[in-house]
Design an enzyme around this catalytic site. Structure first.
Site, PDB file in Angstrom:
ATOM      1  N   ASP A   1      -1.868   2.636  -2.361  1.00  0.00           N
ATOM      2  CA  ASP A   1      -1.950   2.058  -3.695  1.00  0.00           C
ATOM      3  C   ASP A   1      -0.675   2.351  -4.476  1.00  0.00           C
ATOM      4  O   ASP A   1       0.179   3.134  -4.042  1.00  0.00           O
ATOM      5  CB  ASP A   1      -3.172   2.603  -4.436  1.00  0.00           C
ATOM      6  CG  ASP A   1      -4.478   2.126  -3.814  1.00  0.00           C
ATOM      7  OD1 ASP A   1      -4.507   0.967  -3.341  1.00  0.00           O
ATOM      8  OD2 ASP A   1      -5.441   2.907  -3.798  1.00  0.00           O
TER       9      ASP A   1
ATOM     10  N   HIS B   1      -0.380  -2.421   1.125  1.00  0.00           N
ATOM     11  CA  HIS B   1      -1.353  -2.246   0.044  1.00  0.00           C
ATOM     12  C   HIS B   1      -2.792  -2.165   0.550  1.00  0.00           C
ATOM     13  O   HIS B   1      -3.718  -1.952  -0.243  1.00  0.00           O
ATOM     14  CB  HIS B   1      -1.226  -3.392  -0.961  1.00  0.00           C
ATOM     15  CG  HIS B   1      -1.484  -2.966  -2.384  1.00  0.00           C
ATOM     16  ND1 HIS B   1      -2.268  -1.888  -2.703  1.00  0.00           N
ATOM     17  CD2 HIS B   1      -1.067  -3.482  -3.562  1.00  0.00           C
ATOM     18  CE1 HIS B   1      -2.329  -1.754  -4.022  1.00  0.00           C
ATOM     19  NE2 HIS B   1      -1.612  -2.702  -4.562  1.00  0.00           N
TER      20      HIS B   1
END
Length: 428
Positions: A404, A400
């Protein structure tokens, strides 16, 4: 230490098969060396005797470093001498060579903040210690906390291995903070319990270290989708016999999976990346790693290079060759390097789905669950109907820091779309 792969810079000595003073023939295996999960046998370059070994088992040695002194046979020495004399006679006289004074190792000074609690004052780390630390993902700050038993407080190889054996107690040591509300990792003592002690083999230790490093480095997020593989399953079942007769290769699901994943990566190239500090490196090549279980129960990731440029016949040949090498413990260093994206077929073991750990330095890994027949509601010309379909769960773990939810979710959905839209009229 011989070079055993284009990107290999060091090797770990597993054990010496020839002892000091023993004689050997040309081609006899002198020692075994490990490089990033792959074990290699080093043959004798000529007949002779092993005079002295300069490193021991478990030592990490840079490529090109002298690891042993050999006394070769007279025939070989004579041949070398004649070759040397011949070269000298054909060359012009040269000035007398001057012997350079060997350079001493320069101290590596770590930048330890005064806020850290340090157990010793290590400011010098030998190249061997740095090599071990690099392989074990130990920072300079952590090295500085290891109790040293060497002369003048220097850190020895045995100190580092003892520290690792003790569970690396200073791995997550925190800076001293004066804020009473700040969170600190508690110093806990766990009961180890009683039972049979099974020592980790070298590969299991490397896997354990790599997994902890990956979880510590990348904030993992996992996205899930479900795919209907009925068309793909039916096509494979109808064509696998003819495929093997025509090409001499077994047609498993893996090359079909690799093909679809490579297509999806071309649609979303940012998933085919790695992180370098504050830079994201989007890779040019699409090299698909296949997480594969070894007979020992350990895990290895052979790589299908440039998967997007290969047809199904070539992909099947590559996959079958790598799988056979893995089963026979014959994978070479070049077979497991350079992957840019990894898939893990957890369905092979009957798992419905999984939450795989990212294969560093990649930014995503895809787990493929078991293909299972289930009654599903499908849309037909006559409306909604219930039919038996071959279904699979796909789960994508992604980093992350750079991937995304939109990119991760879109990518895994695109892979599922390629699975579902498989052309049943495809020719082999």
């Amino acid at each position: 230490m011989p070079k055993m792969g284009e990107s290999i810079t060091e090797g770990t000595i597993i054990n010496w098969l020839i002892k000091e003073g023993d004689s050997f023939e040309e081609g006899d295996i002198i020692l075994e060396v490990a490089t990033d999960k792959v074990d290699n046998e080093v043959p004798a370059p000529a007949c002779g005797k092993l005079v002295k070994t300069l490193f021991e088992a478990k030592d990490v040695v840079p490529v090109g470093e002298v690891i042993a002194l050999l006394e070769v046979s007279d025939a070989v020495e004579s041949s070398k001498k004649q070759s040397t004399e011949s070269k000298q006679s054909n060359s012009l006289p040269s000035k007398k060579k001057t012997t350079k004074k060997p350079q001493t190792a320069q101290p590596v000074v770590n930048s330890i903040s005064n806020s850290f609690s340090v157990n010793n004052t290590n400011t010098f780390f030998s190249p061997l210690i740095i090599s071990i630390a690099k392989a074990q993902h130990i920072s300079f700050e952590e090295l500085a906390r290891i109790p040293a038993t060497g002369k003048d407080g220097r850190l020895r190889k045995s100190d580092v291995f003892q520290y690792i054996q003790d569970g690396r107690p200073y791995k997550f040591a925190q800076p001293v903070v004066h804020d009473p509300t700040a969170y600190r990792i508690p110093q806990l003592t766990f009961e180890k319990g009683k039972g049979m002690i099974v020592e980790m083999d070298r590969m299991r230790q490397m896997i354990a270290d790599h997994m902890v490093y990956s979880k510590h480095t990348s904030p993992h997020v996992t996205a899930y989708v479900e795919a209907d593989l009925t068309n793909m399953v039916n096509w494979r079942n109808a064509n696998k016999k003819a495929f093997q007769e025509k090409y001499g290769e077994r047609l498993t699901f893996t090359p079909l999976f690799v093909e679809a994943v490579a297509k999806a990566i071309k649609d979303f190239p940012n998933i085919n990346a790695s992180v370098d500090g504050t830079n994201i490196i989007v890779k040019d090549d699409i090299n698909i790693g296949m997480a594969t279980a070894l007979p020992s129960g350990n895990l290895i990731v052979p790589v299908v290079n440039n998967a997007d440029t290969k047809d199904l016949k070539t992909l099947a040949a590559n996959v079958n060759d790598l799988a056979a090498k893995a089963r026979d413990n014959k994978l070479a260093g070049d077979d497991i390097k350079g992957s840019t994206f990894t898939i893990s077929n957890v369905g092979t073991f009957g798992s419905v789905m999984g939450t795989p750990i990212i294969n560093q330095p990649e930014v995503a890994i895809l787990a493929l669950g078991i293909i299972k027949k289930r009654p599903e509601v499908i849309e037909t010309e006559n409306g909604d109907e219930i039919a038996i379909r071959s279904m699979m769960y796909l789960s994508l773990s992604f980093d992350h820091r750079v991937v995304d939810g939109f990119l991760g979710g879109s990518f895994v959905r695109r892979v599922a779309d390629y699975f579902e839209q498989f052309d049943t009229n495809r020719k082999i």
